[in-house]
Write a protein that holds these residues in place. Structure first.
Motif, PDB file in Angstrom:
ATOM      1  N   LEU A 187     -14.070  15.698  18.584  1.00 59.21           N
ATOM      2  CA  LEU A 187     -12.728  16.139  18.944  1.00 59.21           C
ATOM      3  C   LEU A 187     -12.400  15.592  20.325  1.00 59.21           C
ATOM      4  N   SER A 188     -11.265  14.871  20.450  1.00 62.24           N
ATOM      5  CA  SER A 188     -10.924  14.284  21.747  1.00 62.24           C
ATOM      6  C   SER A 188      -9.418  14.214  21.930  1.00 62.24           C
ATOM      7  N   ASN A 189      -9.002  14.040  23.189  1.00 65.19           N
ATOM      8  CA  ASN A 189      -7.583  13.877  23.485  1.00 65.19           C
ATOM      9  C   ASN A 189      -7.168  12.430  23.266  1.00 65.19           C
ATOM     10  N   GLN A 190      -5.930  12.220  22.855  1.00 64.64           N
ATOM     11  CA  GLN A 190      -5.371  10.883  22.688  1.00 64.64           C
ATOM     12  C   GLN A 190      -4.348  10.562  23.775  1.00 64.64           C
ATOM     13  N   VAL A 191      -3.768  11.592  24.392  1.00 63.62           N
ATOM     14  CA  VAL A 191      -2.711  11.405  25.378  1.00 63.62           C
ATOM     15  C   VAL A 191      -3.267  11.646  26.776  1.00 63.62           C
ATOM     16  N   THR A 192      -3.027  10.705  27.680  1.00 59.13           N
ATOM     17  CA  THR A 192      -3.492  10.850  29.057  1.00 59.13           C
ATOM     18  C   THR A 192      -2.341  10.802  30.059  1.00 59.13           C
ATOM     19  N   LEU A 193      -1.148  10.441  29.604  1.00 56.04           N
ATOM     20  CA  LEU A 193       0.008  10.291  30.486  1.00 56.04           C
ATOM     21  C   LEU A 193       0.822  11.576  30.512  1.00 56.04           C
ATOM     22  N   GLY A 194       1.174  12.025  31.720  1.00 56.66           N
ATOM     23  CA  GLY A 194       2.047  13.192  31.853  1.00 56.66           C
ATOM     24  C   GLY A 194       1.321  14.513  31.981  1.00 56.66           C
ATOM     25  N   PHE A 195      -0.012  14.482  31.970  1.00 56.45           N
ATOM     26  CA  PHE A 195      -0.797  15.711  32.098  1.00 56.45           C
ATOM     27  C   PHE A 195      -1.884  15.510  33.148  1.00 56.45           C
ATOM     28  N   GLU A 196      -2.170  16.552  33.902  1.00 56.12           N
ATOM     29  CA  GLU A 196      -3.287  16.487  34.834  1.00 56.12           C
ATOM     30  C   GLU A 196      -4.603  16.664  34.077  1.00 56.12           C
ATOM     31  N   GLU A 197      -5.693  16.184  34.688  1.00 57.61           N
ATOM     32  CA  GLU A 197      -6.995  16.227  34.027  1.00 57.61           C
ATOM     33  C   GLU A 197      -7.389  17.643  33.610  1.00 57.61           C
ATOM     34  N   ARG A 198      -7.200  18.612  34.505  1.00 56.81           N
ATOM     35  CA  ARG A 198      -7.611  19.989  34.195  1.00 56.81           C
ATOM     36  C   ARG A 198      -6.787  20.574  33.052  1.00 56.81           C
ATOM     37  N   VAL A 199      -5.537  20.157  32.939  1.00 53.80           N
ATOM     38  CA  VAL A 199      -4.689  20.637  31.835  1.00 53.80           C
ATOM     39  C   VAL A 199      -5.185  20.080  30.510  1.00 53.80           C
ATOM     40  N   ILE A 200      -5.525  18.786  30.492  1.00 58.72           N
ATOM     41  CA  ILE A 200      -6.060  18.173  29.278  1.00 58.72           C
ATOM     42  C   ILE A 200      -7.350  18.860  28.850  1.00 58.72           C
ATOM     43  N   ILE A 201      -8.228  19.092  29.824  1.00 61.71           N
ATOM     44  CA  ILE A 201      -9.502  19.754  29.532  1.00 61.71           C
ATOM     45  C   ILE A 201      -9.276  21.159  29.000  1.00 61.71           C
ATOM     46  N   ASN A 202      -8.356  21.888  29.614  1.00 63.70           N
ATOM     47  CA  ASN A 202      -8.074  23.256  29.179  1.00 63.70           C
ATOM     48  C   ASN A 202      -7.517  23.262  27.753  1.00 63.70           C
ATOM     49  N   ASN A 203      -6.587  22.342  27.461  1.00 65.36           N
ATOM     50  CA  ASN A 203      -6.010  22.277  26.112  1.00 65.36           C
ATOM     51  C   ASN A 203      -7.062  21.904  25.075  1.00 65.36           C
ATOM     52  N   LEU A 204      -7.921  20.953  25.438  1.00 64.31           N
ATOM     53  CA  LEU A 204      -8.982  20.556  24.513  1.00 64.31           C
ATOM     54  C   LEU A 204      -9.943  21.716  24.269  1.00 64.31           C
ATOM     55  N   SER A 205     -10.271  22.455  25.310  1.00 66.28           N
ATOM     56  CA  SER A 205     -11.187  23.597  25.171  1.00 66.28           C
ATOM     57  C   SER A 205     -10.590  24.666  24.262  1.00 66.28           C
ATOM     58  N   GLU A 206      -9.290  24.886  24.386  1.00 64.68           N
ATOM     59  CA  GLU A 206      -8.634  25.870  23.522  1.00 64.68           C
ATOM     60  C   GLU A 206      -8.673  25.425  22.063  1.00 64.68           C
ATOM     61  N   LEU A 207      -8.409  24.145  21.815  1.00 62.82           N
ATOM     62  CA  LEU A 207      -8.467  23.632  20.445  1.00 62.82           C
ATOM     63  C   LEU A 207      -9.887  23.679  19.893  1.00 62.82           C
ATOM     64  N   LYS A 208     -10.853  23.358  20.757  1.00 63.39           N
ATOM     65  CA  LYS A 208     -12.263  23.432  20.355  1.00 63.39           C
ATOM     66  C   LYS A 208     -12.620  24.848  19.925  1.00 63.39           C
ATOM     67  N   ASN A 209     -12.219  25.836  20.723  1.00 62.96           N
ATOM     68  CA  ASN A 209     -12.513  27.231  20.394  1.00 62.96           C
ATOM     69  C   ASN A 209     -11.832  27.648  19.096  1.00 62.96           C
ATOM     70  N   ARG A 210     -10.626  27.119  18.861  1.00 65.06           N
ATOM     71  CA  ARG A 210      -9.922  27.427  17.616  1.00 65.06           C
ATOM     72  C   ARG A 210     -10.671  26.841  16.418  1.00 65.06           C
ATOM     73  N   LEU A 211     -11.128  25.608  16.553  1.00 69.24           N
ATOM     74  CA  LEU A 211     -11.890  24.987  15.470  1.00 69.24           C
ATOM     75  C   LEU A 211     -13.195  25.728  15.210  1.00 69.24           C
ATOM     76  N   ILE A 212     -13.869  26.148  16.272  1.00 75.79           N
ATOM     77  CA  ILE A 212     -15.116  26.897  16.130  1.00 75.79           C
ATOM     78  C   ILE A 212     -14.861  28.202  15.387  1.00 75.79           C
ATOM     79  N   GLU A 213     -13.785  28.882  15.731  1.00 74.83           N
ATOM     80  CA  GLU A 213     -13.464  30.144  15.058  1.00 74.83           C
ATOM     81  C   GLU A 213     -13.129  29.901  13.586  1.00 74.83           C
TER      82      GLU A 213
END
Length: 336
Positions: A208-234
């Motif tokens: 699972l990885s991000n495809q978009v890097t423009l318009g978002f700060e690094e910590r925001v991308i990481i936070n969004n990915l972590s939320e999606l990861k947790n959703r997939l795990i659940e």
């Protein structure tokens, strides 16, 4: 070159679904053409010498002096990309092999930090520390409006790709993976195989990885990915409730028996059976000591298996890899 699995994966603690994580940063030198249009290697040679001075604790490997087999081992360790194995120049690797810096991949510099049982935030800090060190002497191609400039437009901005490896056998078995993939794509994320873009899932392991890097700060991308990861795990956990049947118990024990006693195993077979055994452990259907899914999943890959073939004698070269893979599984699982 270290022909064994990396320290970080050998010491991995067996986890239920989340296997490992990675942060990758793409950087380019200001005023130097991107790698694919460089007319000579002088700029990358100079870059290699500079990086060597700035990171004295890292070992330098020149891909020009490596065999196809050695390059494949680095790919299977996730220290370089499949693309870099074909056309890369130099890679710097730290002692634990959890950080690598590729020079001359699609971008001039690609910094990777890998790990198990570590947060994406902590990995970003490790990769960022290397990035900060290099930036003390290297002027990056950077635009105030767009951010870091990269060879591929999809990496412009932060230049960061964050990813996690997930074991999702229940979602795969219930045919829900494609629906999740379609939904994730709409939000700028993707599910791929274990070697990223262009690779196929193996043994129900997905990246699972991000495809978009423009318009978002690094910590925001990481936070969004972590939320999606947790959703997939659940979702995977809920799907596993529907797999707690006699059929699954039978499949788990059949797979364990095959791995303990087979004398030939293809990569696809070994991955499938290893995935079933992992699921059986997670569902408490079986018990095994010293089980390391992350490391064993790496050891069954073609280049690692070929290392075993090169040190052992086989009567039938055509089936040597399958025989060596089966012998490895018997050895690890206490079979005959």
């Amino acid at each position: 070159m270290n022909r064994h699995t990396s320290t970080w994966i050998r010491e991995a603690v067996n986890t239920e679904i989340e296997m490992s994580s990675r942060i990758r940063l793409a950087r380019n030198i200001k005023g130097v053409p991107f790698t694919h249009v460089l007319e000579d290697d002088e700029d990358l040679e100079a870059l290699g010498g500079l990086v060597a001075k700035m990171l004295p604790g890292y070992s330098l490997t020149s891909l020009g002096g490596l065999s196809v087999q050695d390059r494949a081992l680095l790919v299977e360790k996730h220290l370089i990309s499949p693309n870099f194995a074909k056309r890369g120049t130099r890679v710097f690797i730290n002692g634990d092999e959890d950080i690598s810096i590729m020079l001359g991949e699609e971008d001039h510099i690609r910094i990777q930090a890998l790990g198990t049982n570590i947060t994406l935030e902590a990995l970003y800090d490790k990769a960022g520390a290397v990035d900060d060190t290099l930036e003390e002497k290297i002027e990056y191609a950077f635009d105030e409006q767009y951010g870091y400039l990269t060879a591929c437009p999809t990496n412009i901005g932060t230049g960061m790709r964050a990813s996690v490896m997930l074991h999702l056998p229940a979602l795969a078995a219930t045919n829900k993976i494609q629906r999740f993939h379609n939904n994730l794509t709409r939000f700028g994320f993707t599910l791929r195989g274990i070697y990223g873009e262009g690779s196929e899932p193996l043994g129900s392991v997905y990246q699972l990885s991000n495809q978009v890097t423009l318009g978002f700060e690094e910590r925001v991308i990481i936070n969004n990915l972590s939320e999606l990861k947790n959703r997939l795990i659940e979702e995977e956990r809920m799907a596993r409730q529907h797999l707690m049947t006699l059929d699954t118990l039978d499949a788990v024990n059949r797979s364990l028996g095959i791995l303990q006693h087979a004398y030939k195993l293809s990569l696809k077979e070994a991955a499938m059976h290893l995935s079933n055994v992992k699921l059986g452990l997670d569902l408490s259907y079986i018990e095994l000591e010293n089980f390391n899914f992350q490391e064993w999943f790496q050891l069954i890959q073609p280049a690692f298996v070929k290392e075993r073939v090169n040190t052992e004698e086989y009567d039938s070269p055509g089936i040597a890899a399958e025989s060596a893979r089966a012998a490895l599984m018997r050895e690890l699982l206490g079979g005959k």
